[in-house]
Write an enzyme that holds these catalytic residues in place. Structure first.
Site, PDB file in Angstrom:
ATOM      1  CE  LYS A   4       0.063   7.405   1.428  1.00  0.00           C
ATOM      2  NZ  LYS A   4       0.947   7.073   0.055  1.00  0.00           N
ATOM      3  CE1 TYR A  46      -0.722  11.305  -3.018  1.00  0.00           C
ATOM      4  CE2 TYR A  46      -2.739  10.359  -2.457  1.00  0.00           C
ATOM      5  CZ  TYR A  46      -1.300  10.666  -2.074  1.00  0.00           C
ATOM      6  OH  TYR A  46      -0.999  10.197  -0.872  1.00  0.00           O
ATOM      7  CG  ASN A  77       3.809   4.811   0.801  1.00  0.00           C
ATOM      8  OD1 ASN A  77       2.466   5.037   0.626  1.00  0.00           O
ATOM      9  ND2 ASN A  77       4.518   5.485   0.340  1.00  0.00           N
ATOM     10  CG  HIS A 127       0.933  12.121   2.011  1.00  0.00           C
ATOM     11  ND1 HIS A 127       1.693  12.065   0.760  1.00  0.00           N
ATOM     12  CD2 HIS A 127       0.937  13.544   2.363  1.00  0.00           C
ATOM     13  CE1 HIS A 127       1.691  13.670   0.373  1.00  0.00           C
ATOM     14  NE2 HIS A 127       1.118  14.353   1.390  1.00  0.00           N
ATOM     15  CD  GLU A 152       0.334  17.705   0.305  1.00  0.00           C
ATOM     16  OE1 GLU A 152       0.798  17.335  -0.663  1.00  0.00           O
ATOM     17  OE2 GLU A 152       0.827  17.341   1.489  1.00  0.00           O
TER      18      GLU A 152
HETATM   19  P1  CMP Z   1       3.137   9.519  -1.249  1.00  0.00           P
HETATM   20  O1  CMP Z   1       4.131  10.235  -0.309  1.00  0.00           O
HETATM   21  O2  CMP Z   1       1.682   9.796  -0.627  1.00  0.00           O
HETATM   22  O3  CMP Z   1       2.959  10.487  -2.502  1.00  0.00           O
HETATM   23  C1  CMP Z   1       2.672   9.963  -3.852  1.00  0.00           C
HETATM   24  C2  CMP Z   1       2.301   8.565  -3.708  1.00  0.00           C
HETATM   25  O4  CMP Z   1       2.308   7.854  -4.947  1.00  0.00           O
HETATM   26  C3  CMP Z   1       3.315   7.870  -3.105  1.00  0.00           C
HETATM   27  O5  CMP Z   1       3.508   8.095  -1.496  1.00  0.00           O
HETATM   28  C4  CMP Z   1       3.168   6.527  -3.219  1.00  0.00           C
HETATM   29  O6  CMP Z   1       2.456   5.786  -2.376  1.00  0.00           O
HETATM   30  C5  CMP Z   1       2.549   6.528  -4.730  1.00  0.00           C
HETATM   31  N1  CMP Z   1       3.785   5.879  -5.616  1.00  0.00           N
HETATM   32  C6  CMP Z   1       4.892   6.579  -5.869  1.00  0.00           C
HETATM   33  N2  CMP Z   1       5.515   6.000  -6.779  1.00  0.00           N
HETATM   34  C7  CMP Z   1       4.629   4.885  -7.049  1.00  0.00           C
HETATM   35  C8  CMP Z   1       4.957   3.549  -7.967  1.00  0.00           C
HETATM   36  N3  CMP Z   1       5.866   3.386  -8.716  1.00  0.00           N
HETATM   37  N4  CMP Z   1       3.853   2.692  -8.000  1.00  0.00           N
HETATM   38  C9  CMP Z   1       2.591   2.986  -7.165  1.00  0.00           C
HETATM   39  N5  CMP Z   1       2.689   3.931  -6.356  1.00  0.00           N
HETATM   40  C10 CMP Z   1       3.614   5.107  -6.264  1.00  0.00           C
END
Ligand code: CMP
Length: 138
Positions: free
Chosen positions: A10, A50, A113, A116, A127
């Protein structure tokens, strides 16, 4: 496709210069890179990727963040790829991620984070095909 998963390094991890270290961990864990590209998602494309989260309160924030800078997208191959990769990256919230996982090492928050990983074989195929044509998958 059941031995394949999809990943995106990311914008936060890209900006911090962690792409190489993360790819190195992915290789060391036994994943073969089947397809890979560095690119930047438009807001429209991030929203499409998403779309499953469109009703969530964090959707707008997620789309803004995912389109804020370059990402590295890849398809990875390994036996039991989806499950093993989710173990390697750790919990979505880095505060809950196990020691030694990619998110524990490189992620700052649940939104930013670092990486993904697909959550099912079906989504891995969807995806991967979102980013790569058949000719780009080896
Ligand atoms: P990812 O695995 O990419 O899939 C969906 C993403 O939504 C997840 O990682 C997080 O980065 C994001 N996400 C999930 N929960 C939250 C939250 N409570 N606040 C902000 N981002 C979120």
């Amino acid at each position: 496709m059941s031995n394949r998963t999809f990943t995106m390094i990311k914008p936060d991890a890209t900006a911090k210069g962690n792409t190489g270290a993360i790819l190195s961990m992915i290789n060391a864990a036994g994943f073969r890179i089947v397809a890979m590209k560095m690119t930047k998602l438009s807001k429209e494309k991030a929203g499409e990727f998403y779309a499953v989260h469109a009703a969530r309160p964090f959707y707008g924030e997620l789309v803004d963040f995912m389109s804020s800078g370059p990402i590295t997208a890849a398809i990875l191959e390994k036996e039991n790829a989806v499950e093993d990769f989710r173990k390697l990256i750790g919990s979505t919230n880095p505060a809950e991620a196990a020691e030694g996982t990619i998110r524990k090492l490189f992620a700052a928050s649940i939104g930013e984070n670092a990486i993904h990983g697909s959550d099912s074989n079906e989504n891995a195929a969807i995806e991967g095909n979102f980013f790569f044509s058949k000719l780009e998958q080896f």
